[in-house]
Design an enzyme around this catalytic site. Sequence first.
Site, PDB file in Angstrom:
ATOM      1  N   ARG A 241     -19.705 -37.145   2.687  1.00 13.90           N
ATOM      2  CA  ARG A 241     -20.237 -38.493   2.819  1.00 13.90           C
ATOM      3  C   ARG A 241     -19.445 -39.426   1.909  1.00 13.90           C
ATOM      4  O   ARG A 241     -19.037 -39.028   0.806  1.00 13.90           O
ATOM      5  CB  ARG A 241     -21.724 -38.537   2.431  1.00 13.90           C
ATOM      6  CG  ARG A 241     -22.661 -37.992   3.509  1.00 13.90           C
ATOM      7  CD  ARG A 241     -22.709 -38.879   4.746  1.00 13.90           C
ATOM      8  NE  ARG A 241     -23.516 -38.351   5.828  1.00 13.90           N
ATOM      9  CZ  ARG A 241     -23.062 -37.698   6.905  1.00 13.90           C
ATOM     10  NH1 ARG A 241     -21.785 -37.428   7.021  1.00 13.90           N
ATOM     11  NH2 ARG A 241     -23.882 -37.307   7.856  1.00 13.90           N
ATOM     12  N   HIS A 289     -14.697 -41.141  11.118  1.00 14.60           N
ATOM     13  CA  HIS A 289     -15.844 -40.218  11.126  1.00 14.60           C
ATOM     14  C   HIS A 289     -15.817 -39.320  12.379  1.00 14.60           C
ATOM     15  O   HIS A 289     -16.747 -39.341  13.193  1.00 14.60           O
ATOM     16  CB  HIS A 289     -17.172 -40.996  11.056  1.00 14.60           C
ATOM     17  CG  HIS A 289     -18.312 -40.150  10.544  1.00 14.60           C
ATOM     18  ND1 HIS A 289     -19.258 -40.615   9.661  1.00 14.60           N
ATOM     19  CD2 HIS A 289     -18.641 -38.858  10.784  1.00 14.60           C
ATOM     20  CE1 HIS A 289     -20.124 -39.647   9.385  1.00 14.60           C
ATOM     21  NE2 HIS A 289     -19.764 -38.563  10.061  1.00 14.60           N
TER      22      HIS A 289
END
Length: 326
Positions: A241, A289
């Site tokens: 993250r 991502h």
Amino acid sequence: MSNSKTVPEPNLIAFVSRIPFVEVQEWISILNELLPDSDICLFDRLTDLQKTQCTLAVVANPDPEELRQLPNLKWVHSTWAGVERMVAELFVTGSEVPFQIIRLVDPELARTMAEAVLAWTLYLHRDMPRYRMQQESVQWIQLPYVAAKDRTVTVLGLGKLGALCAKRLQANGFRVLGWSRNEKFLENIQSFSAEDGLKTVLSQSDIVVNLLPLTNDTRGLLNAACFAQCLPGVSIINFGRGATVNEADLIASLDTGLISHAVLDVFEEEPLSVNHPYWAHEKVTVLPHISAPTNISSASKIVANNIREYYRSGLVPEAVNHNLGY
Ligand code: NAP
């Protein structure tokens, strides 16, 4: 005597999400096919009475306010492996969350992540960023070859994803170290824990791969103090993250040369702002991502199996620890 049988009511399951509607439709249609005894219904289409009847929900980046309108939820099943945003949003007021959160644990997702980690480790290992820069400045310079066995790669987070990534790297000849909350026992992979363990792995690593979940303990963990413990010239891969890395400290360490290159798939703010310095930084590879997207075909079967098993046996799958945040 009548021999007509009463047909049992289907189990009503809410689908709560903030993902594109086409994806929602795909999920609902596949789940309804896999679970003929259940009725998976879009949150917006539930009546007030039906909202009180839902004890389960399938969620994909859900609006916490909508979850609060389902007062009898026992557990929710995320279609994503990372649930940090949901956890942060639900616990924001410090209020109790009366249901359990189940995240997606999909071997196919772990395989996809291990493939991505191997791909980008090889990119760094074979000096591709340097050769790219050399081409841009029309330079013919042969860098010395380093064998994989002479490269140490550390995986931070040896969970469902990290452990398979570590094994895949080890199988490809790298020396692999791992770091997690609890020490792990993986063949040919030295495992460490705690602060001194982190110091030990950082001081030996050529490449550091982050696969930690974002929690109160891991937010900003990869900061200037941490980079100062690394081997000069280390490279970073962040597939966990964004907020685990302190962005300003990373850029400063790239600029001084302490860190040679960063491959980043996750960011504090996504999509990454068009003005963000990462875009133009020659030592940063920006990925949108994509390292391990959910595969709806395998994920839907896992979600459906967990729900079927719950209705059969009452067994709730392993849930996120509300205190630890993962
Ligand atoms: P997981 O199974 O929950 O594993 C988490 C690992 O991190 C565990 O080994 C845990 O240690 C360790 N850990 C947690 N907090 C720690 C701390 N404070 N100090 C040291 N170690 C700590 O999670 P996962 O399924 O492997 O997924 C990891 C993360 O990958 C997700 O949370 C998500 O953020 C990210 N992800 C990214 C993508 C993408 O496309 N980029 C896709 C999916 C997931 P213990 O084993 O000792 O508990």
